[in-house]
Design a protein around this motif. Sequence first.
Motif, PDB file in Angstrom:
ATOM      1  N   HIS A  83     -18.523  35.011  37.814  1.00 40.84           N
ATOM      2  CA  HIS A  83     -18.045  34.283  38.990  1.00 40.84           C
ATOM      3  C   HIS A  83     -17.656  35.184  40.160  1.00 40.84           C
ATOM      4  N   ALA A  84     -17.910  36.472  40.058  1.00 40.69           N
ATOM      5  CA  ALA A  84     -17.430  37.413  41.078  1.00 40.69           C
ATOM      6  C   ALA A  84     -17.963  37.117  42.474  1.00 40.69           C
ATOM      7  N   HIS A  85     -19.121  36.513  42.572  1.00 43.48           N
ATOM      8  CA  HIS A  85     -19.732  36.217  43.870  1.00 43.48           C
ATOM      9  C   HIS A  85     -19.325  34.844  44.424  1.00 43.48           C
ATOM     10  N   VAL A  86     -18.559  34.094  43.624  1.00 40.30           N
ATOM     11  CA  VAL A  86     -18.225  32.715  43.983  1.00 40.30           C
ATOM     12  C   VAL A  86     -16.814  32.655  44.555  1.00 40.30           C
ATOM     13  N   PRO A  87     -16.653  32.086  45.760  1.00 44.61           N
ATOM     14  CA  PRO A  87     -15.308  31.944  46.325  1.00 44.61           C
ATOM     15  C   PRO A  87     -14.544  30.836  45.598  1.00 44.61           C
ATOM     16  N   ILE A  88     -13.550  31.226  44.806  1.00 47.94           N
ATOM     17  CA  ILE A  88     -12.782  30.270  44.013  1.00 47.94           C
ATOM     18  C   ILE A  88     -11.344  30.267  44.500  1.00 47.94           C
ATOM     19  N   SER A  89     -10.933  29.143  45.065  1.00 43.60           N
ATOM     20  CA  SER A  89      -9.564  28.987  45.563  1.00 43.60           C
ATOM     21  C   SER A  89      -8.671  28.436  44.448  1.00 43.60           C
ATOM     22  N   ALA A  90      -7.365  28.475  44.690  1.00 42.92           N
ATOM     23  CA  ALA A  90      -6.429  27.876  43.737  1.00 42.92           C
ATOM     24  C   ALA A  90      -6.711  26.378  43.600  1.00 42.92           C
ATOM     25  N   ALA A  91      -7.055  25.715  44.706  1.00 42.64           N
ATOM     26  CA  ALA A  91      -7.379  24.282  44.650  1.00 42.64           C
ATOM     27  C   ALA A  91      -8.626  24.043  43.804  1.00 42.64           C
ATOM     28  N   ASP A  92      -9.631  24.907  43.927  1.00 45.02           N
ATOM     29  CA  ASP A  92     -10.836  24.780  43.102  1.00 45.02           C
ATOM     30  C   ASP A  92     -10.479  24.893  41.624  1.00 45.02           C
ATOM     31  N   ALA A  93      -9.658  25.879  41.285  1.00 45.50           N
ATOM     32  CA  ALA A  93      -9.266  26.078  39.888  1.00 45.50           C
ATOM     33  C   ALA A  93      -8.506  24.855  39.366  1.00 45.50           C
ATOM     34  N   LEU A  97      -9.666  22.233  36.416  1.00 46.49           N
ATOM     35  CA  LEU A  97      -8.799  21.919  35.279  1.00 46.49           C
ATOM     36  C   LEU A  97      -8.519  20.422  35.185  1.00 46.49           C
ATOM     37  N   ALA A  98      -8.271  19.774  36.306  1.00 47.78           N
ATOM     38  CA  ALA A  98      -7.984  18.333  36.304  1.00 47.78           C
ATOM     39  C   ALA A  98      -9.188  17.545  35.796  1.00 47.78           C
ATOM     40  N   VAL A 114      -6.861  21.081  20.740  1.00 45.82           N
ATOM     41  CA  VAL A 114      -7.195  20.714  22.116  1.00 45.82           C
ATOM     42  C   VAL A 114      -6.145  21.287  23.077  1.00 45.82           C
ATOM     43  N   ASP A 115      -4.892  21.285  22.663  1.00 43.17           N
ATOM     44  CA  ASP A 115      -3.844  21.903  23.485  1.00 43.17           C
ATOM     45  C   ASP A 115      -4.126  23.395  23.666  1.00 43.17           C
ATOM     46  N   LYS A 116      -4.541  24.045  22.595  1.00 46.00           N
ATOM     47  CA  LYS A 116      -4.874  25.475  22.655  1.00 46.00           C
ATOM     48  C   LYS A 116      -6.066  25.703  23.586  1.00 46.00           C
ATOM     49  N   MET A 117      -7.063  24.834  23.496  1.00 47.14           N
ATOM     50  CA  MET A 117      -8.242  24.935  24.352  1.00 47.14           C
ATOM     51  C   MET A 117      -7.842  24.750  25.816  1.00 47.14           C
ATOM     52  N   ARG A 118      -7.002  23.769  26.101  1.00 49.92           N
ATOM     53  CA  ARG A 118      -6.547  23.536  27.480  1.00 49.92           C
ATOM     54  C   ARG A 118      -5.811  24.761  28.031  1.00 49.92           C
ATOM     55  N   LEU A 119      -4.965  25.365  27.225  1.00 47.40           N
ATOM     56  CA  LEU A 119      -4.244  26.567  27.667  1.00 47.40           C
ATOM     57  C   LEU A 119      -5.213  27.705  27.965  1.00 47.40           C
ATOM     58  N   ALA A 120      -6.213  27.865  27.124  1.00 48.26           N
ATOM     59  CA  ALA A 120      -7.216  28.914  27.350  1.00 48.26           C
ATOM     60  C   ALA A 120      -7.989  28.638  28.635  1.00 48.26           C
ATOM     61  N   PHE A 121      -8.365  27.380  28.863  1.00 46.71           N
ATOM     62  CA  PHE A 121      -9.067  27.023  30.095  1.00 46.71           C
ATOM     63  C   PHE A 121      -8.196  27.323  31.311  1.00 46.71           C
ATOM     64  N   ARG A 122      -6.903  26.987  31.242  1.00 46.19           N
ATOM     65  CA  ARG A 122      -5.990  27.240  32.363  1.00 46.19           C
ATOM     66  C   ARG A 122      -5.910  28.736  32.651  1.00 46.19           C
ATOM     67  N   HIS A 123      -5.771  29.523  31.608  1.00 55.51           N
ATOM     68  CA  HIS A 123      -5.677  30.979  31.793  1.00 55.51           C
ATOM     69  C   HIS A 123      -6.925  31.516  32.502  1.00 55.51           C
ATOM     70  N   VAL A 124      -8.090  31.111  32.028  1.00 53.67           N
ATOM     71  CA  VAL A 124      -9.339  31.604  32.622  1.00 53.67           C
ATOM     72  C   VAL A 124      -9.492  31.098  34.053  1.00 53.67           C
ATOM     73  N   ALA A 125      -9.242  29.822  34.285  1.00 52.00           N
ATOM     74  CA  ALA A 125      -9.408  29.257  35.631  1.00 52.00           C
ATOM     75  C   ALA A 125      -8.515  29.974  36.634  1.00 52.00           C
ATOM     76  N   LEU A 126      -7.283  30.249  36.263  1.00 50.83           N
ATOM     77  CA  LEU A 126      -6.373  30.927  37.182  1.00 50.83           C
ATOM     78  C   LEU A 126      -6.755  32.389  37.381  1.00 50.83           C
ATOM     79  N   THR A 127      -7.358  32.988  36.376  1.00 46.48           N
ATOM     80  CA  THR A 127      -7.840  34.367  36.480  1.00 46.48           C
ATOM     81  C   THR A 127      -8.988  34.493  37.473  1.00 46.48           C
ATOM     82  N   LEU A 128      -9.760  33.415  37.628  1.00 47.96           N
ATOM     83  CA  LEU A 128     -10.949  33.462  38.479  1.00 47.96           C
ATOM     84  C   LEU A 128     -10.657  33.256  39.972  1.00 47.96           C
ATOM     85  N   ILE A 129      -9.439  32.874  40.311  1.00 42.29           N
ATOM     86  CA  ILE A 129      -9.090  32.724  41.728  1.00 42.29           C
ATOM     87  C   ILE A 129      -9.247  34.086  42.385  1.00 42.29           C
TER      88      ILE A 129
END
Length: 153
Positions: A83-93, A97-98, A114-129
């Motif tokens: 995702h390094a070439h993709v402009p990812i804002s906090a709103a996008d992340a 997630l939503a 599923v809770d564990k999966m959601r937490l992992a998704f949140r961590h990755v999504a916020l990392t990509l901002i």
Amino acid sequence: MEPAAKETLLAQIGGETALRRLVNSFYDLIETDPRGKSLLRLHFRGHGVDHAREEQFNFLCGFLGGRRHYLEKHGHMDVRLMHAHVPISAADAENWLALMDRAIAEMRLAGPPVDKMRLAFRHVALTLINDLGEWGAGNALNDIEERRRSLLQ
């Protein structure tokens, strides 16, 4: 009955069949829910939504402990490089997630895995901002080159 300790998250949510349904549901939401508008725009800049559906499935299989289709195809599982070439804002992340949360809920997936999966998704999504701004390069070009060099070593 609790899942076996060695059972993967992928197996706990229903395997590749359930994951395929989840990814398709998620991308259906990106195409129809107003929160998906900016995400859809990002995908159209790339290879399109059909490509993203397949690559998301490939990546998430390995990410959730199953077969590493993405690694086999691309030689790495580095989401920041992907995702390094993709402009990812906090709103996008947050929109990503939503919509993923909505897809998960619509499939009636629940419980500790599923809770564990959601937490992992949140961590990755916020990392990509990143700081790419509106289609700019920011500092990401240097990161991309560094990651490519490290993969080739």
